[in-house]
Scaffold this active site. Structure first.
Site, mmCIF file in Angstrom:
data_model
loop_
_atom_site.group_PDB
_atom_site.id
_atom_site.type_symbol
_atom_site.label_atom_id
_atom_site.label_comp_id
_atom_site.label_asym_id
_atom_site.label_seq_id
_atom_site.Cartn_x
_atom_site.Cartn_y
_atom_site.Cartn_z
ATOM 1 N N LYS A 13 1.218 -1.549 0.189
ATOM 2 C CA LYS A 13 -0.040 -0.226 -0.131
ATOM 3 C C LYS A 13 0.998 1.706 0.258
ATOM 4 C CE LYS A 13 -3.472 -2.354 2.334
ATOM 5 N NZ LYS A 13 -4.322 -3.040 3.197
ATOM 6 N N GLN B 158 -5.301 -1.997 9.663
ATOM 7 C CA GLN B 158 -5.112 -2.560 8.680
ATOM 8 C C GLN B 158 -5.917 -4.282 9.868
ATOM 9 O OE1 GLN B 158 -3.193 -3.421 6.060
ATOM 10 N NE2 GLN B 158 -3.860 -5.843 5.940
ATOM 11 N N ASP C 12 -11.195 2.593 3.698
ATOM 12 C CA ASP C 12 -11.528 1.373 3.626
ATOM 13 C C ASP C 12 -12.682 1.532 3.765
ATOM 14 O OD1 ASP C 12 -9.395 -0.836 3.276
ATOM 15 O OD2 ASP C 12 -9.557 -0.515 5.716
HETATM 16 N N1 GUE Z 1 -8.265 -2.661 6.970
HETATM 17 C C1 GUE Z 1 -8.061 -3.517 5.744
HETATM 18 N N2 GUE Z 1 -8.494 -3.366 4.512
HETATM 19 C C2 GUE Z 1 -7.792 -4.292 3.798
HETATM 20 O O1 GUE Z 1 -7.944 -4.617 2.295
HETATM 21 C C3 GUE Z 1 -7.285 -5.746 4.118
HETATM 22 C C4 GUE Z 1 -6.673 -5.938 5.513
HETATM 23 N N3 GUE Z 1 -7.470 -5.157 5.896
HETATM 24 N N4 GUE Z 1 -6.632 -6.729 5.967
HETATM 25 C C5 GUE Z 1 -5.995 -7.736 4.560
HETATM 26 C C6 GUE Z 1 -7.025 -7.645 3.185
HETATM 27 C C7 GUE Z 1 -6.193 -8.769 2.167
HETATM 28 N N5 GUE Z 1 -5.591 -7.716 1.291
HETATM 29 C C8 GUE Z 1 -5.068 -7.429 0.641
HETATM 30 C C9 GUE Z 1 -4.333 -6.441 -0.415
HETATM 31 C C10 GUE Z 1 -3.403 -6.635 -1.581
HETATM 32 C C11 GUE Z 1 -3.092 -7.767 -1.489
HETATM 33 C C12 GUE Z 1 -2.046 -8.312 -3.078
HETATM 34 O O2 GUE Z 1 -1.654 -7.056 -3.569
HETATM 35 N N6 GUE Z 1 -1.833 -9.106 -3.177
HETATM 36 C C13 GUE Z 1 -0.907 -9.648 -4.780
HETATM 37 C C14 GUE Z 1 0.184 -10.696 -3.976
HETATM 38 C C15 GUE Z 1 1.131 -9.384 -2.787
HETATM 39 C C16 GUE Z 1 1.814 -10.481 -2.061
HETATM 40 O O3 GUE Z 1 2.636 -11.336 -2.986
HETATM 41 O O4 GUE Z 1 2.045 -11.034 -0.962
HETATM 42 C C17 GUE Z 1 -1.327 -10.215 -5.271
HETATM 43 O O5 GUE Z 1 -2.512 -10.392 -5.441
HETATM 44 O O6 GUE Z 1 -1.032 -9.877 -6.659
HETATM 45 C C18 GUE Z 1 -3.528 -9.028 -0.711
HETATM 46 C C19 GUE Z 1 -4.454 -8.867 -0.155
HETATM 47 C C20 GUE Z 1 -5.718 -6.331 1.567
HETATM 48 N N7 GUE Z 1 -6.830 -6.476 3.318
#
Ligand code: GUE
Length: 293
Positions: free
Chosen positions: A53, A97, A120
């Protein structure tokens, strides 16, 4: 037949390019949006997400402010950190988070966020506006993953009005708000919100034009569940340890082979994750634009 890939990484890059221009327009008026993140504990996945982020913000020219608390922080310390983010003028939007450490009340924390800074869209007031704004007329921040899913479908020309969407998972950040968003006027999907107690999940999914799997059960959705040509989005992730190598790898909710039946497939990684992050930056930019009006 092989499904068209719903490429979240490329789509997010395009969105970030558009946001950069809006950030420059704000900067010309002396306005600098800033994203805050509050992370409690040392979960490696959460650390990786938060780092992503901040990277996105840098790319777009948005300031980012990082607050990390140890896993043994008290609920009171977390609440104090939220109050400081509410008061910090450099933070125009922020997220707490999730998940918070075991035993900590996430809903109580979310309620303390200033709704005007809720990047969010998970504060009860903004979730309430999502429920009330049947036509999206209330101009409040939307939860990032649902918004990213709809935006990805829109940008790939996937037809939604009247179509049957089956959302698997009823969680706060994906399934529950996605059901509300997909049924909005102008989007107009017909939604089945399935979950762990759904009796015949395969039969529900067989009838779907759009399938969104957000449960965290590796390879739950099988190729013979998919209506040929359907759009399939893989949102769940599970860390699976390979018993032979002992190495952890990420596994999505969609089984291999679905790409042979589906018309569109959003992979994981490289699909909805990057879109979620792009929509987070979009929420921060929009909040700054809203405040400037
Ligand atoms: N308050 C809050 N808001 C959220 O938006 C939130 C949260 N808590 N807790 C956890 C989940 C999970 N989440 C992700 C965001 C981006 C990827 C992301 O970009 N993933 C990459 C891979 C990144 C990697 O390899 O680690 C992809 O899918 O290509 C994954 C998971 C947001 N979340």
């Amino acid at each position: 037949m092989t499904a068209v890939r719903l490429d979240g990484t490329a789509t997010a890059t395009a969105i970030k390019g558009e946001l950069k221009a809006r950030v420059e327009a704000l900067a010309a008026r002396g306005i600098r949006p800033g994203l805050g993140t509050l992370l409690v504990g040392d979960d490696p996945a959460s650390h990786a997400y938060v780092a992503g982020k901040h990277r996105d913000c840098r790319e777009v020219g948005v300031e980012s402010i990082r607050v990390d608390l140890p896993g043994d922080a008290t609920e009171e310390q977390v609440h104090e950190a939220i109050e400081r983010l509410n008061a910090d003028p450099a933070v125009t939007g922020y997220i707490v988070q999730l998940p918070l450490p075991e035993g900590m009340d996430a809903n109580a924390a979310l309620e303390l966020i200033d709704p005007a800074k809720d990047a969010d869209g998970l504060h009860p007031m903004n979730l309430g506006r999502l429920v009330l704004g049947v036509q999206g007329e209330l101009n409040s921040p939307l939860p990032c993953t649902p918004n990213g899913i709809v935006e990805m479908l829109r940008r790939h020309g996937v037809d939604l009005p009247g179509k049957h969407a089956v959302v698997i998972g009823r969680g706060l950040t994906v399934g529950r708000p996605l059901g509300l968003l997909l049924t909005r006027k102008g989007i107009d999907a017909t939604v089945t919100l399935a979950h762990s107690r759904t009796l015949d999940l395969r039969e529900e999914v067989r009838r779907a034009d759009v399938v969104v799997a957000a449960v965290g059960m590796p390879h739950l959705v099988q190729p013979d569940w998919i209506k040929p040509g359907a759009a399939v989005l893989d949102v769940g992730v599970t860390r699976v340890v390979d018993p032979e190598t002992g190495k952890a790898k990420l596994s999505g909710d969609i089984a291999p082979g679905v790409e042979e039946v589906a018309g569109f497939l959003s992979p994981n990684p490289g699909g909805v994750g990057p879109m979620t992050r792009a929509m987070l930056v979009a929420n921060v930019v929009e909040a700054a634009e809203r405040a400037a009006r």
